[in-house]
Design a protein around this motif. Structure first.
Motif, PDB file in Angstrom:
ATOM      1  N   VAL A  59      11.718  -2.166  21.465  1.00 53.58           N
ATOM      2  CA  VAL A  59      11.859  -1.094  20.466  1.00 53.58           C
ATOM      3  C   VAL A  59      13.236  -1.185  19.798  1.00 53.58           C
ATOM      4  O   VAL A  59      13.353  -1.104  18.576  1.00 53.58           O
ATOM      5  CB  VAL A  59      11.649   0.289  21.133  1.00 53.58           C
ATOM      6  CG1 VAL A  59      11.933   1.405  20.122  1.00 53.58           C
ATOM      7  CG2 VAL A  59      10.250   0.396  21.675  1.00 53.58           C
ATOM      8  N   PRO A  92       0.855  -1.204   0.000  1.00 56.26           N
ATOM      9  CA  PRO A  92       0.000   0.000   0.000  1.00 56.26           C
ATOM     10  C   PRO A  92       0.875   1.232   0.000  1.00 56.26           C
ATOM     11  O   PRO A  92       1.994   1.205   0.487  1.00 56.26           O
ATOM     12  CB  PRO A  92      -0.790  -0.121   1.301  1.00 56.26           C
ATOM     13  CG  PRO A  92       0.014  -1.034   2.147  1.00 56.26           C
ATOM     14  CD  PRO A  92       0.735  -1.953   1.240  1.00 56.26           C
ATOM     15  N   LEU A 138      -4.163   3.987  14.815  1.00 53.95           N
ATOM     16  CA  LEU A 138      -3.828   3.043  15.862  1.00 53.95           C
ATOM     17  C   LEU A 138      -3.514   3.734  17.188  1.00 53.95           C
ATOM     18  O   LEU A 138      -3.559   3.117  18.230  1.00 53.95           O
ATOM     19  CB  LEU A 138      -2.625   2.202  15.436  1.00 53.95           C
ATOM     20  CG  LEU A 138      -2.987   1.030  14.529  1.00 53.95           C
ATOM     21  CD1 LEU A 138      -1.752   0.427  13.913  1.00 53.95           C
ATOM     22  CD2 LEU A 138      -3.746  -0.027  15.326  1.00 53.95           C
ATOM     23  N   LEU A 139      -3.156   5.002  17.113  1.00 49.28           N
ATOM     24  CA  LEU A 139      -2.866   5.725  18.355  1.00 49.28           C
ATOM     25  C   LEU A 139      -4.164   6.037  19.119  1.00 49.28           C
ATOM     26  O   LEU A 139      -4.131   6.292  20.310  1.00 49.28           O
ATOM     27  CB  LEU A 139      -2.122   7.015  18.045  1.00 49.28           C
ATOM     28  CG  LEU A 139      -0.687   6.810  17.540  1.00 49.28           C
ATOM     29  CD1 LEU A 139      -0.069   8.138  17.125  1.00 49.28           C
ATOM     30  CD2 LEU A 139       0.164   6.146  18.614  1.00 49.28           C
ATOM     31  N   LEU A 171      -8.858   6.607  31.665  1.00 49.10           N
ATOM     32  CA  LEU A 171      -8.227   6.554  32.980  1.00 49.10           C
ATOM     33  C   LEU A 171      -8.403   7.873  33.712  1.00 49.10           C
ATOM     34  O   LEU A 171      -8.734   7.893  34.901  1.00 49.10           O
ATOM     35  CB  LEU A 171      -6.721   6.251  32.835  1.00 49.10           C
ATOM     36  CG  LEU A 171      -6.357   4.795  32.492  1.00 49.10           C
ATOM     37  CD1 LEU A 171      -4.850   4.652  32.429  1.00 49.10           C
ATOM     38  CD2 LEU A 171      -6.906   3.831  33.525  1.00 49.10           C
ATOM     39  N   PHE A 174      -3.098   4.835   8.850  1.00 56.67           N
ATOM     40  CA  PHE A 174      -3.507   3.757   9.762  1.00 56.67           C
ATOM     41  C   PHE A 174      -2.707   3.784  11.053  1.00 56.67           C
ATOM     42  O   PHE A 174      -3.221   3.505  12.124  1.00 56.67           O
ATOM     43  CB  PHE A 174      -3.383   2.402   9.071  1.00 56.67           C
ATOM     44  CG  PHE A 174      -4.625   2.018   8.334  1.00 56.67           C
ATOM     45  CD1 PHE A 174      -5.672   1.376   9.015  1.00 56.67           C
ATOM     46  CD2 PHE A 174      -4.796   2.335   7.004  1.00 56.67           C
ATOM     47  CE1 PHE A 174      -6.827   1.046   8.341  1.00 56.67           C
ATOM     48  CE2 PHE A 174      -5.951   2.008   6.337  1.00 56.67           C
ATOM     49  CZ  PHE A 174      -6.984   1.357   6.993  1.00 56.67           C
ATOM     50  N   LEU A 175      -1.426   4.157  10.936  1.00 57.16           N
ATOM     51  CA  LEU A 175      -0.596   4.276  12.133  1.00 57.16           C
ATOM     52  C   LEU A 175      -1.208   5.326  13.075  1.00 57.16           C
ATOM     53  O   LEU A 175      -1.300   5.117  14.272  1.00 57.16           O
ATOM     54  CB  LEU A 175       0.824   4.676  11.713  1.00 57.16           C
ATOM     55  CG  LEU A 175       1.850   4.810  12.833  1.00 57.16           C
ATOM     56  CD1 LEU A 175       2.062   3.464  13.522  1.00 57.16           C
ATOM     57  CD2 LEU A 175       3.173   5.334  12.286  1.00 57.16           C
ATOM     58  N   PHE A 209      -7.798   5.116  25.935  1.00 50.29           N
ATOM     59  CA  PHE A 209      -7.480   4.461  27.213  1.00 50.29           C
ATOM     60  C   PHE A 209      -7.031   5.490  28.252  1.00 50.29           C
ATOM     61  O   PHE A 209      -7.504   5.497  29.399  1.00 50.29           O
ATOM     62  CB  PHE A 209      -6.407   3.411  26.961  1.00 50.29           C
ATOM     63  CG  PHE A 209      -5.866   2.724  28.173  1.00 50.29           C
ATOM     64  CD1 PHE A 209      -6.717   1.938  28.987  1.00 50.29           C
ATOM     65  CD2 PHE A 209      -4.544   2.862  28.531  1.00 50.29           C
ATOM     66  CE1 PHE A 209      -6.199   1.311  30.098  1.00 50.29           C
ATOM     67  CE2 PHE A 209      -4.040   2.230  29.643  1.00 50.29           C
ATOM     68  CZ  PHE A 209      -4.865   1.438  30.435  1.00 50.29           C
ATOM     69  N   LEU A 210      -6.140   6.395  27.814  1.00 52.87           N
ATOM     70  CA  LEU A 210      -5.628   7.407  28.742  1.00 52.87           C
ATOM     71  C   LEU A 210      -6.742   8.337  29.199  1.00 52.87           C
ATOM     72  O   LEU A 210      -6.867   8.640  30.375  1.00 52.87           O
ATOM     73  CB  LEU A 210      -4.505   8.211  28.049  1.00 52.87           C
ATOM     74  CG  LEU A 210      -3.206   7.424  27.802  1.00 52.87           C
ATOM     75  CD1 LEU A 210      -2.202   8.272  27.033  1.00 52.87           C
ATOM     76  CD2 LEU A 210      -2.594   6.971  29.131  1.00 52.87           C
ATOM     77  N   ASN A 227       2.538   4.713   1.115  1.00 54.55           N
ATOM     78  CA  ASN A 227       3.053   5.102   2.435  1.00 54.55           C
ATOM     79  C   ASN A 227       2.026   5.904   3.243  1.00 54.55           C
ATOM     80  O   ASN A 227       1.851   5.659   4.422  1.00 54.55           O
ATOM     81  CB  ASN A 227       4.314   5.952   2.260  1.00 54.55           C
ATOM     82  CG  ASN A 227       5.508   5.046   2.057  1.00 54.55           C
ATOM     83  OD1 ASN A 227       5.368   3.828   2.119  1.00 54.55           O
ATOM     84  ND2 ASN A 227       6.668   5.634   1.803  1.00 54.55           N
ATOM     85  N   LEU A 249      -5.094   4.036  22.348  1.00 55.72           N
ATOM     86  CA  LEU A 249      -4.246   4.397  23.494  1.00 55.72           C
ATOM     87  C   LEU A 249      -4.718   5.712  24.093  1.00 55.72           C
ATOM     88  O   LEU A 249      -4.836   5.830  25.326  1.00 55.72           O
ATOM     89  CB  LEU A 249      -2.796   4.522  23.005  1.00 55.72           C
ATOM     90  CG  LEU A 249      -1.775   4.848  24.103  1.00 55.72           C
ATOM     91  CD1 LEU A 249      -1.677   3.703  25.107  1.00 55.72           C
ATOM     92  CD2 LEU A 249      -0.420   5.149  23.502  1.00 55.72           C
ATOM     93  N   SER A 297      -0.441   3.807   4.995  1.00 55.53           N
ATOM     94  CA  SER A 297       0.100   3.144   6.179  1.00 55.53           C
ATOM     95  C   SER A 297       0.218   4.142   7.327  1.00 55.53           C
ATOM     96  O   SER A 297      -0.110   3.817   8.479  1.00 55.53           O
ATOM     97  CB  SER A 297       1.488   2.575   5.878  1.00 55.53           C
ATOM     98  OG  SER A 297       1.451   1.801   4.726  1.00 55.53           O
TER      99      SER A 297
END
Lengths: 433, 686
Positions: free
Chosen positions: B643, B585, B597-598, B608, B593-594, B604-605, B587, B601, B590
């Motif tokens: 990492v 695909p 994906l954040l 919280l 989508f990256l 979630f934060l 760049n 998170l 991608s």
């Protein structure tokens, strides 16, 4: 005794002969004649050889003292057989000796004639040339004969059907026809080493001019070869002519007019034709050597032990041609290199700087295995250059693949956010109250 | 003439089929003169040696060519050699020879000095060569200066001492201690003896001269012969036949010149010697050239018998051009002969020996061109090859003792002409011989007939050939060639029945020979003969053959010759086709989508924070707090290791570090978790 030993050790290196790139100038030629008068009547041909630095040793073909080798070493580099009628050579020379001589890379010139002996025919057959079996047959051509006041049977042929090859016949165009009087031959069509240099015209045929023909002659038309050459796989060269008189001074000096043509040439082309041809036969032309075969990755100088697939490589070779006295750069635009494993994966024509240096660059195919750089250069009249250099090609190593593929960033990102979340979760889970 | 050998060989070959093909010997002509100028070229104004200079000068003199300007250099070396008291007889000999042509001024004293020295040599010498050169030099001095006394006092003795070297078969030895006898030496000896005779102060014993004559005639018994009438002397060692014969001829003529009596030798042998020298053609080296020219010059003026050569400028006579039959009689060097009549004795066709087609007659003589000629060929001479027999008759009967004519001379002559071609036609016949299609052909011009036939039919080609006199002409070469599209060729000889040439190709019988190859065949007719001026090779047209299918066992057509030009060409280039990389695909997709994906998170934060998380449970005492802190640092380190594993580390390094970190984490994790567990159990129990 010491002196003898010293002589032997000093002289032995000079006794090796056939054309070799290391000492290409040793040229001693044994000329076997039926009759010593040929030495004088064919002197122009011999003179052209002598003027080019050949040492001719004239011997009668039935001289009991002749021999090609002494103490296992050849004492001559080339042999000229101007003895069409000889049934048996004297001394130690016989069919097998002559074939061995050629098999060890030495050159041979055979001139046959009508009534050529079985021995001469056998030697020719071994070279891939079949003379007309009828001993009294001659090549007759009622259309392209040489006009002559004294020879009326049309067996004196003026032929100008030459092979089209500058390397065999020289770059200077042959204007006049070549005079030929003798016996015709055919070459075996399956033998790729024999070349017709001078062919008869379509109207020629080979027969006895004095007897009536009842069945078609075996040799007819342009299939008849008047003069042929052979280049063996070991680069030994053989010239076979069906006429001894075409080498004679009389034919060299004779004026020639082809029947049906108004051009009268002051001199036949025999001298030019045979001189150029003898230059070829004696390796003064068309003998190639390849040196400095190199290959390396682009921008590197050293030859690696192994290539990786998809590497960019440069290949270069230097080719020189022998010019009688020195090696001159060979200039051509059709030298090709193959990158070969079972079959060629890459076949590329090399670029040249016109100074004998040939080079190219290409990418190693993405197939691994043991490859060869191959140069198989076979051109009409040239000695074949056959080079091969083995080189293995390996696939990528595990760490040579791409590490950061943009398309995979979502996956990495998922893992890392997961990890960040996990870290925060552990802290929150443990210490939340 | 080609090589002697080849000539002999050809004659041998032809002799089997028809006997008596006489070679025509041409006298010395301009080709010799131009060759002489080419051969004898002085390097930088002088020849290598006096011997070479003499050979060149003598050849030029005989041929009547202007001498190159070598007078200065050669003259000097002549005087040098003559003046020096240490010159060998051989050097003196050639110096005097050169001088005899250049005619330099030489003092009488010099000659006298040489003469006395040479006389001493002659008297004391045992080697034939020394005597030969000394006597030769003395003869030359005698000719160049009449005042010097060169006469030999003891001529008889010298004569005997030379004669003592002779052998019983007429040959000579080089010296008394050399047993080998040589024909070449015989020539030298006879020449030396001739010199002795001419230098003798008193008459030589006639008996000795008689003996010498017998020796000379014995020499002629060992003469070798070629089939064309040429004779020569052969020497097995050292000398070539040419130089041996030349030496004998020189000796012979010198001897004949000094004896008062005539030397009786067969005239045909002398003529044979002349033929031998002429048959060589133009030799390619100076020595042979000189030997040939010098010997011919000796024969030209010898006192035994002077050979006359009958030659024809042309032996191919064209009826259309009305060529005359010309004959020339000359001496070997080409100068004109004494008055002679040339008679044409007979002429017959090469095939039949008996019937003479031309009555015996004398040829007319043209004074200007010096040719004897036959005015017009008689009417009954048709095209063909003939044998003409000539006889040379000397007008003056006294000449018969001087000249050798060699009796009858037989010469092959080709009479050529245009042959008429009539009634040429080509037809396709049915099996019952009825004509299906028939076409006329014009064999003098272009034809392009197009026929078709099947295997049950026949092809007939017929034509007539007639000579200018209306006879049927049967050429040597009448071929019909059929060439298939695939270049397979078939050749047939067209036979004749009576007047007509006809060939019928019955395809039914030929299918196998034609390899069952149907398709178009090109027809080509070749008619040629040595006496046919309009020989031709002509494409007639084509015929489409419809042949049956080949049975399985049929022979395959022969493989065709590969064209060498194609075989050696460069090959087509090959470039490797690389595997296409997988489709990925773009760049930015991608990256998008990256970014997406954040979101979890962040969710979630935010969650919280919304829940109001706190860290109140973190141990307050120093030791558990340290362990807690270390535990989380360890966890962070493990994650960081992951990492790094992505960024640069390999698996082994990662596992090593992971192992270390794992042990550390186990320890600190256990401490902090047991602390947390104990506090929570305390809390519960409390």
């Amino acid at each position: 005794m010491l002196k003898l030993l010293a002589f032997l050790t000093l002289s032995l290196p000079f006794l090796t002969h056939s054309f070799s790139p290391d000492h290409p100038t040793d040229r001693r030629v044994l000329v076997l004649l039926d009759d010593l008068a040929i030495k004088s009547s064919h002197s122009l041909f011999f003179k052209t050889l002598q003027s080019r630095g050949f040492e001719l040793d004239f011997k009668l073909a039935d001289d009991p003292k002749i021999g090609l080798q002494r103490y296992g070493q050849y004492t001559y580099d080339a042999l000229i057989l101007f003895s069409p009628t000889v049934d048996r050579f004297g001394g130690s020379i016989d069919l097998a000796a002559i074939l061995d001589f050629v098999d060890t890379g030495h050159d041979l010139i055979i001139a046959a004639d009508t009534n050529a002996s079985d021995l001469i025919r056998q030697i020719s057959v071994e070279c891939g040339v079949d003379f007309d079996e009828d001993p009294s047959a001659m090549v007759i051509d009622h259309m392209s004969y040489a006009v002559s006041d004294t020879e009326g049977d049309h067996t004196l042929i003026a032929s100008d059907d030459f092979i089209k090859s500058d390397v065999i016949l020289g770059s200077k165009k042959i204007e006049a026809p070549v005079l030929f009087k003798g016996i015709g031959h055919t070459i075996n069509s399956e033998n790729s080493l024999v070349l017709k240099v001078l062919s008869a015209s379509p109207s020629a045929y080979s027969a006895n001019p004095k007897s009536k023909l009842s069945s078609p002659p075996l040799l007819i038309g342009s299939a008849i070869s008047l003069v042929s050459v052979v280049q063996a796989r070991n680069n030994a060269r053989v010239l076979i002519s069906g006429s001894l008189s075409m080498f004679s001074d009389r034919f060299f000096r004779s004026e020639v007019q082809k029947a049906g043509s108004a051009d009268k040439h002051e001199k036949s082309a025999n001298e030019q034709f045979l001189t150029e041809l003898s230059k070829w036969v004696f390796h003064e032309r068309g003998h190639l050597k390849a040196v400095n075969v190199r290959h390396h990755k682009i921008d590197e100088a050293d030859e690696p032990a192994i290539y990786r697939i998809n590497d960019d490589v440069e290949y270069s070779v230097e080719i020189y041609e022998w010019h009688g006295k020195s090696w001159e750069p060979y200039v051509a635009d059709d030298v090709q290199v193959q990158f070969y494993m079972m079959s060629p994966y890459v076949l590329k024509t090399l670029s040249t700087d016109k100074k004998g240096h040939y080079f190219t660059a290409f990418k190693v195919p993405d197939v691994y295995g043991v490859f060869q750089f191959k140069v198989e250069y076979d051109r009409l009249g040239y000695t074949s250059v056959s080079l091969s250099k083995q080189i293995p090609v390996r696939p990528f190593r595990h760490n040579e693949y791409d590490r950061f593929i943009p398309a995979a960033y979502p996956y990495y990102g998922a893992a890392f956010t997961m990890m960040t979340g996990f870290f925060i979760f552990t802290v929150v889970h443990l210490y939340n109250k | 003439m080609a090589t002697r050998n080849l000539g002999a060989l050809l004659v041998l070959v032809l002799a089997i089929t028809i006997r008596e093909v006489a070679s025509v010997f041409q006298p010395i002509s301009d080709s010799h003169r131009s060759a002489a100028s080419e051969l004898f070229t002085p390097a930088e104004g002088s020849f290598g040696s006096l011997e070479e200079a003499y050979e060149a000068l003598r050849s030029f003199e005989i041929l009547g060519i202007d001498k190159p300007d070598i007078r200065g250099a050669s003259g000097e070396s002549v005087l040098d050699k003559l003046g020096s008291s240490s010159s060998a007889p051989k050097d003196l000999f050639y110096a005097l020879k050169v001088n005899s042509i250049l005619k330099c001024e030489v003092n009488k004293e010099v000659f006298e000095g040489i003469a006395s020295r040479l006389k001493a040599v002659v008297n004391g010498a045992s080697s034939l060569l020394d005597i030969y050169y000394s006597i030769g030099s003395l003869v030359l001095i005698k000719n160049q200066s009449s005042e010097v006394d060169v006469l030999l006092a003891d001529a008889d003795g010298i004569f005997r001492s030379i004669k003592s070297l002779s052998q019983s078969d007429g040959r000579w030895r080089y010296s008394s201690d050399n047993p080998e006898s040589s024909t070449y030496a015989a020539g030298l000896a006879v020449e030396a003896l001739a010199g002795v005779v001419s230098l003798a102060s008193s008459e030589i014993d006639q008996a000795m001269i008689g003996k010498l004559k017998r020796d000379v005639s014995k020499l002629f018994d060992i003469i070798e012969k070629y089939d064309d009438g040429a004779v020569y002397f052969d020497e097995k060692v050292d000398q070539s036949p040419l130089s041996t014969t030349a030496s004998v001829v020189r000796g012979l003529t010198a001897f004949a010149a000094v004896t008062s009596e005539t030397l009786k030798l067969p005239g045909d042998k002398i003529l044979g010697l002349a033929k031998f020298f002429l048959g060589i053609g133009v030799p390619g080296n100076t020595k042979d050239f000189f030997n040939q020219i010098d010997s011919l010059a000796c024969l030209e003026s010898n006192k035994v018998s002077v050979p006359l050569i009958l030659s024809l400028p042309a032996t191919v006579l064209s009826l259309t051009k009305k060529d005359q039959l010309k004959v020339k009689v000359s001496t070997v060097l080409g100068s004109s002969a004494p008055p002679v009549t040339v008679k044409l004795v007979r002429a017959f066709s090469s095939g039949s020996k008996d019937a003479s087609i031309i009555p015996s007659q004398e040829l007319k003589f043209d004074k200007e061109s010096r040719y004897h000629f036959l005015d017009v060929l008689p009417k009954n001479v048709d095209v063909g090859s003939y044998m003409f027999v000539f006889e040379v008759v000397l007008h003056d009967s006294e000449h018969e003792t001087i000249y050798a004519t060699g009796g009858l001379t037989q010469v092959g002559v080709f009479v050529t002409g245009v042959v008429n071609i009539d009634n040429a036609e080509i037809a396709v016949l049915e099996s019952d011989k009825s004509v299906e299609t028939q076409k006329k052909l014009d064999l003098a011009g272009e034809n392009a007939v197009s026929l078709s036939a099947n295997h049950l039919q026949k092809l007939r080609l017929s034509f007539q050939l007639t000579t200018p006199l209306g006879h049927t002409f049967k050429p040597h070469q009448v071929f019909l060639k059929l060439t298939h599209e695939t270049k397979v060729e078939h050749i047939f000889v067209v036979g004749n029945s009576g007047k007509k040439f006809e060939i019928i190709l019955d395809f039914l019988g030929l299918v196998d020979k034609f390899y069952y190859l149907s398709g178009s065949y090109d027809l080509q007719l070749t008619v040629g003969d040595a006496v046919m001026e309009n020989s031709f090779l002509r494409a007639i047209g084509r015929v489409d053959l419809d042949l049956p299918e080949a049975p399985e066992k049929a022979t395959r057509p022969p493989p065709l010759a590969v064209n060498p030009y194609l075989k050696y060409g460069p090959k087509a280039e090959i470039s490797h086709i690389f595997r296409v990389p997988e489709k990925l695909p773009p760049n930015h997709l991608s990256l998008a989508f990256l970014g997406l994906l954040l979101l979890p998170l962040i969710g979630f934060l935010v969650g919280l924070l919304r829940l109001g998380v706190n860290l109140k449970n973190f141990p307050t005492s120093a030791v558990p707090a340290t362990f807690g802190f270390l535990f989380h640092v360890g966890l962070a380190a493990v994650l960081l290791l992951y990492v790094l594993f992505w960024l640069k580390l390999d698996l082994f390094t990662t596992l090593k570090w992971l192992g270390i970190l794992g042990v550390f984490l186990l320890f600190v994790g256990h401490r902090i978790l047991s602390h947390l567990a104990s506090t929570s159990s305390k809390l519960k129990s409390a």
